[in-house]
Design a protein around this motif. Sequence first.
Motif, PDB file in Angstrom:
ATOM      1  N   THR A 181      -7.989  -5.881  -2.331  1.00 14.40           N
ATOM      2  CA  THR A 181      -6.808  -6.694  -2.599  1.00 14.40           C
ATOM      3  C   THR A 181      -7.119  -8.113  -2.170  1.00 14.40           C
ATOM      4  O   THR A 181      -7.451  -8.362  -1.011  1.00 14.40           O
ATOM      5  N   ARG A 187      -5.955 -11.975  -1.666  1.00 12.76           N
ATOM      6  CA  ARG A 187      -4.808 -12.852  -1.445  1.00 12.76           C
ATOM      7  C   ARG A 187      -5.322 -14.217  -1.017  1.00 12.76           C
ATOM      8  O   ARG A 187      -6.431 -14.349  -0.494  1.00 12.76           O
ATOM      9  N   LEU A 234      -0.638 -12.893  -3.828  1.00 12.49           N
ATOM     10  CA  LEU A 234      -1.548 -11.955  -4.457  1.00 12.49           C
ATOM     11  C   LEU A 234      -2.318 -12.650  -5.577  1.00 12.49           C
ATOM     12  O   LEU A 234      -1.730 -13.297  -6.439  1.00 12.49           O
ATOM     13  N   HIS A 288       2.429  -4.317  -1.509  1.00 13.09           N
ATOM     14  CA  HIS A 288       3.650  -5.133  -1.637  1.00 13.09           C
ATOM     15  C   HIS A 288       4.384  -5.214  -0.310  1.00 13.09           C
ATOM     16  O   HIS A 288       4.272  -4.351   0.528  1.00 13.09           O
TER      17      HIS A 288
END
Length: 194
Positions: free
Chosen positions: A139, A141, A151, A194
């Motif tokens: 992920t 970011r 994101l 999230h």
Amino acid sequence: MSAGSIAWTQGRWTHEPIAAVEDGADLVVTAAEGSDAWRITSYGFVHASEHALLAPFTQDTAVEVEFTAAFSQQFDQAGVFVRIDDEHWVKAGVEYADGQPQVGAVVTDGRSDWSVAPVPEWLDRRVLVRVSRSGDALTVRAAVDGGELRLVRVVPFPPEARAEAGPLICAPTRPGLAVRFHAWRTTAADAALH
């Protein structure tokens, strides 16, 4: 990687830059002209001359790199490089393209792809790029000047793979690009998407 700051001397370069000079806690890195990472798609070439300072990147950790996005020429870039091998890697960060800074990522699984979003307000500011490795994904970011992380990308990534990660700089179109890196550290992976 254990949690906390990583010393600049703990990494190994994929390709040595022109210079890498410690200035207080920062590392100022000068890229070679033509340095880049890309495989085949759309352009037809393979570039494997990036300057990435790498250390082991284990499951359930995150790597963070902070730098000043002082870019002015096409494809000037800095961020995080995650590498399994020559044909499987990810670069994520800020790249100067089409006249402005763009936050994005290149994901390479034999062939490269590229996604970007314009962030003109990030020019000459301090950027943080964070890549978390958890489950079967990375992920990505990013944030500017200590602001909230946004994101950028979710990338499939094999949980069993041996990988390395760390700061990246490339200067595909010009000599003299120097980027000031402020921090390289590792923490626990993000708890949720999230």
